[in-house]
Design a protein around this motif. Sequence first.
Motif, short mmCIF file in Angstrom:
data_model
loop_
_atom_site.label_atom_id
_atom_site.label_comp_id
_atom_site.label_asym_id
_atom_site.label_seq_id
_atom_site.Cartn_x
_atom_site.Cartn_y
_atom_site.Cartn_z
N ASN A 254 0.80 -1.23 0.00
CA ASN A 254 0.00 0.00 0.00
C ASN A 254 0.83 1.27 0.00
O ASN A 254 0.29 2.37 0.05
CB ASN A 254 -0.97 0.00 1.19
N GLY A 255 2.17 1.14 -0.03
CA GLY A 255 3.01 2.32 -0.11
C GLY A 255 3.60 2.76 1.21
O GLY A 255 4.22 3.81 1.29
N GLY A 256 3.42 1.98 2.26
CA GLY A 256 3.98 2.33 3.55
C GLY A 256 4.52 1.10 4.25
O GLY A 256 4.29 -0.03 3.82
N ALA A 257 5.24 1.33 5.33
CA ALA A 257 5.88 0.25 6.05
C ALA A 257 5.07 -0.16 7.28
O ALA A 257 4.16 0.55 7.71
CB ALA A 257 7.29 0.66 6.46
N VAL A 258 5.44 -1.32 7.85
CA VAL A 258 4.82 -1.83 9.06
C VAL A 258 5.90 -2.55 9.85
O VAL A 258 6.87 -3.04 9.28
CB VAL A 258 3.64 -2.77 8.72
N VAL A 501 2.39 3.24 6.82
CA VAL A 501 1.01 3.33 6.34
C VAL A 501 0.28 2.04 6.70
O VAL A 501 0.75 0.95 6.38
CB VAL A 501 0.94 3.55 4.81
N LEU A 502 -0.85 2.19 7.35
CA LEU A 502 -1.69 1.05 7.70
C LEU A 502 -3.09 1.28 7.17
O LEU A 502 -3.59 2.41 7.18
CB LEU A 502 -1.74 0.84 9.21
N ALA A 503 -3.71 0.23 6.69
CA ALA A 503 -5.07 0.33 6.16
C ALA A 503 -5.97 -0.65 6.89
O ALA A 503 -5.56 -1.76 7.24
CB ALA A 503 -5.09 0.05 4.66
N PHE A 523 -16.63 4.03 9.57
CA PHE A 523 -15.35 4.73 9.50
C PHE A 523 -14.72 4.88 10.88
O PHE A 523 -13.50 4.73 11.04
CB PHE A 523 -15.52 6.09 8.84
N MET A 524 -15.52 5.18 11.89
CA MET A 524 -14.98 5.35 13.24
C MET A 524 -14.39 4.03 13.74
O MET A 524 -13.33 4.02 14.38
CB MET A 524 -16.07 5.85 14.18
N GLN A 525 -15.06 2.92 13.45
CA GLN A 525 -14.55 1.61 13.85
C GLN A 525 -13.20 1.33 13.18
O GLN A 525 -12.25 0.87 13.82
CB GLN A 525 -15.55 0.51 13.47
N LEU A 526 -13.10 1.65 11.90
CA LEU A 526 -11.86 1.40 11.16
C LEU A 526 -10.75 2.35 11.63
O LEU A 526 -9.58 1.94 11.73
CB LEU A 526 -12.11 1.56 9.67
N GLU A 527 -11.09 3.61 11.90
CA GLU A 527 -10.07 4.55 12.38
C GLU A 527 -9.51 4.10 13.72
O GLU A 527 -8.29 4.15 13.96
CB GLU A 527 -10.68 5.95 12.49
N GLU A 528 -10.39 3.65 14.61
CA GLU A 528 -9.93 3.16 15.91
C GLU A 528 -8.99 1.97 15.74
O GLU A 528 -7.94 1.89 16.39
CB GLU A 528 -11.14 2.77 16.76
N GLN A 529 -9.35 1.07 14.83
CA GLN A 529 -8.53 -0.11 14.57
C GLN A 529 -7.18 0.27 14.00
O GLN A 529 -6.14 -0.23 14.44
CB GLN A 529 -9.29 -1.02 13.60
N ALA A 530 -7.16 1.18 13.03
CA ALA A 530 -5.90 1.56 12.37
C ALA A 530 -5.01 2.39 13.30
O ALA A 530 -3.78 2.21 13.31
CB ALA A 530 -6.20 2.34 11.09
N LEU A 531 -5.61 3.29 14.07
CA LEU A 531 -4.81 4.10 14.99
C LEU A 531 -4.21 3.25 16.10
O LEU A 531 -3.07 3.48 16.53
CB LEU A 531 -5.68 5.22 15.58
N GLU A 532 -4.95 2.25 16.56
CA GLU A 532 -4.42 1.36 17.57
C GLU A 532 -3.23 0.59 17.01
O GLU A 532 -2.21 0.39 17.68
CB GLU A 532 -5.52 0.39 18.03
N ALA A 533 -3.34 0.16 15.74
CA ALA A 533 -2.26 -0.59 15.11
C ALA A 533 -1.03 0.28 14.89
O ALA A 533 0.11 -0.18 15.08
CB ALA A 533 -2.73 -1.17 13.78
N ILE A 534 -1.23 1.53 14.51
CA ILE A 534 -0.06 2.38 14.24
C ILE A 534 0.65 2.73 15.53
O ILE A 534 1.85 3.02 15.54
CB ILE A 534 -0.47 3.63 13.44
N VAL A 610 -4.22 5.13 7.38
CA VAL A 610 -3.56 5.99 8.37
C VAL A 610 -2.07 6.03 8.06
O VAL A 610 -1.42 4.98 7.98
CB VAL A 610 -3.81 5.48 9.80
N THR A 611 -1.54 7.21 7.87
CA THR A 611 -0.12 7.39 7.56
C THR A 611 0.59 8.04 8.73
O THR A 611 0.22 9.16 9.14
CB THR A 611 0.06 8.26 6.30
N GLY A 612 1.57 7.36 9.27
CA GLY A 612 2.44 7.95 10.27
C GLY A 612 3.64 8.56 9.56
O GLY A 612 4.50 7.84 9.04
N VAL A 613 3.68 9.87 9.50
CA VAL A 613 4.73 10.58 8.75
C VAL A 613 6.00 10.61 9.59
O VAL A 613 6.01 11.13 10.72
CB VAL A 613 4.28 12.00 8.40
N LEU A 614 7.07 10.05 9.04
CA LEU A 614 8.35 10.01 9.74
C LEU A 614 9.14 11.30 9.51
O LEU A 614 8.99 11.95 8.46
CB LEU A 614 9.16 8.81 9.26
#
Length: 700
Positions: A254-258, A501-503, A523-534, A610-614
Amino acid sequence: MSYVIGVDVGGTFTDAVLDDNAGNIVAAKSPSTPPDYSVGVMNVLELLAEQVGQSLDEMLADTHHIAHGTTSSLNALVMGNVPPVGFLTTAGHRDSIYIMNVEGRYLGRSPDQLQNVQGQEKGHALIPKKRALEVIERIDRDGNIVVALDEDSARDSIRQLVDQGVAAIAVSLLWSFRNPVHERRVRELVHEIDPTMFVALSSEVSPRIREFSRNATTIMSAQIGPGLRDYLGELEGRLREHKLSGPLLVMQSNGGAVAAAEAPKTAISTVGSVLTGGVIGSLSLSKQLGHKNVIATDVGGTTFLAGLIVDGEPVRSTTTIINHHPINVPTLEVHAIGSGGGAIAWIDNGGNLQIGPHSAQSVPGPACYGQGGTEPTNADANLVLGILPEGGLLGGKKALNMELAREAIRTRIAEPLGLTVEEAAAAIYAVQNSQTGDLLRKTVVEAGHDPRDFIVYAFGGSGPAHCARYAAEVGVDQVVVPLGQVASAFSAYGLASSDVVLAAELSDPAAVPLDPKQAERNFMQLEEQALEAIGRQGLTFSEVVIEREVDMRFTAQLAEIAVPVPNGHLDEQILADAADWFDRRYAELYGEGTGFRGAGIQAITYRVRVTGVLPFSPELPPLAQADGPDSSAAKIGTRPVCLDGRLGYVETDIYDYRELRAGHVIEGPAIIQVPTTTVVVPHDTTGTIDALGNLTILPN
């Protein structure tokens, strides 16, 4: 000093780029070391440490993070080199992966292949039927449990698979993306029987509607998951032993790392990681050069990959195809074929010359490597044609054997086709350029774009030797070969440039007009999931960016389009505007009048990225300016080179890239020898070194 390191593990070579966040970039290249690729990674990191004047331990102790990408998973899937896996699904639905929703009969095929029905190969099922078993359970489309999981039958099926010696088990139950409780319990049962078994759940790998594509995605993730888990665990252990202080990140499609610890759970999301790195690197370079539309091409030892940047943004997709099967994970749009420098040339039953998809890789390697390889490859042909120097690769560190290359081509290609060795080598070069040009045509033209509006960026160890020809195949005039400090390690540069980047996604089909409250809940459910992962990635970000989108389609159609949705509170008008955007975009992609709004529009899958900008943005440093266009001081001699079978061998100027400066001009035909790659400037073209050290090739 705090370093960022990008590492690109290819089937043949491992590349690395180090950025010190102070304008200094160094690169290194070393042979890959299958089956244990971590050895090659440590070797190339040693080369970086030498260049920065530190020990390996000192360099890694000063490293903020390492971003890692690999083609090994993609190569394994493309070539079928995967371990046996088992598959568990809902009773009555096992045959879905063999019926393939009919898609398996046409996905990834060219129009001429589709027309030849009798000639189509049908035997590309993902796993044999004896390893596809069922469990008794049923969840309905609303997530309600209709039939409870029969744990005794599940245990019996699991034991059958374990007794067959499978390396992993894929679990994809009906409607599990609406309620994953049964899939999670099956995983617990697997680990009761075999605690070490790798398990892939469809509700985690691809929580989307459509049974076959979800099954296929989960099975392929299971096929590469154990190898990725073991490899990353071994690599991270070695890095920690040598004092790596920051995290090891793995590039995703997806263009980002994990974080490396997170990657195996959704292993399939890493299969496009190396081209993703190349696209991200191209995006970074295009901003420096002011290019809006770019075709990013990466030709390594095993694969040829292509991606697009349109209007300054990488083109994304929700689905890709590998071996006729759909892979349903968010990705930068990547097209790949097995046609790298080590791709094997062979003759099919009809007497036609074919290139790839099988590769000699780094072991045994092309015949000219002298490591036991006997089959002819692109690299062998390029050596015979004079494109590659007989003195060897990597500045002479990798010796090449002309006689072995000629013998492989003579016995396998030239004599069966009634050609001389030189004619056969020229044919291999021409077919390689033609089939890579075909992939570019598919990538650009079939996506509705005019290739004449694009510039080709060509990187990878083999790309610069072929780029001007495959660009010409699709009518692109301008080619940029990123050189400077990165040369063939450009994908590694992109990895070093990437953010995290996490999706997260969820299928919740509904007809337009949508319920704003339900859409916002999704969307709120997915944002919570992605922010927790990041938050689990172990990094501090300069900012965190959230993007929303929903896949829409016309009712009863299959073509879905990802539609952007603004953040924050949603109302009826915002969602109506999204549907209007879909309608307009559909017309742009498929032509005016092809849509039918009267049939209705459906929202299918919600997605949050969700993109965590380094706090690092590596840029290529400038190259010293030449006094004028005359590049003769960099010329190191001439040799006979055949770049066109019709012209034969022509005495061709050879240049040492290390002596070239910004503003130097090179008239074709010419060969530019770079320590890590070889660049061809064909007849009737001119190459110019730009301010960053890149070579731009244009027709005369």
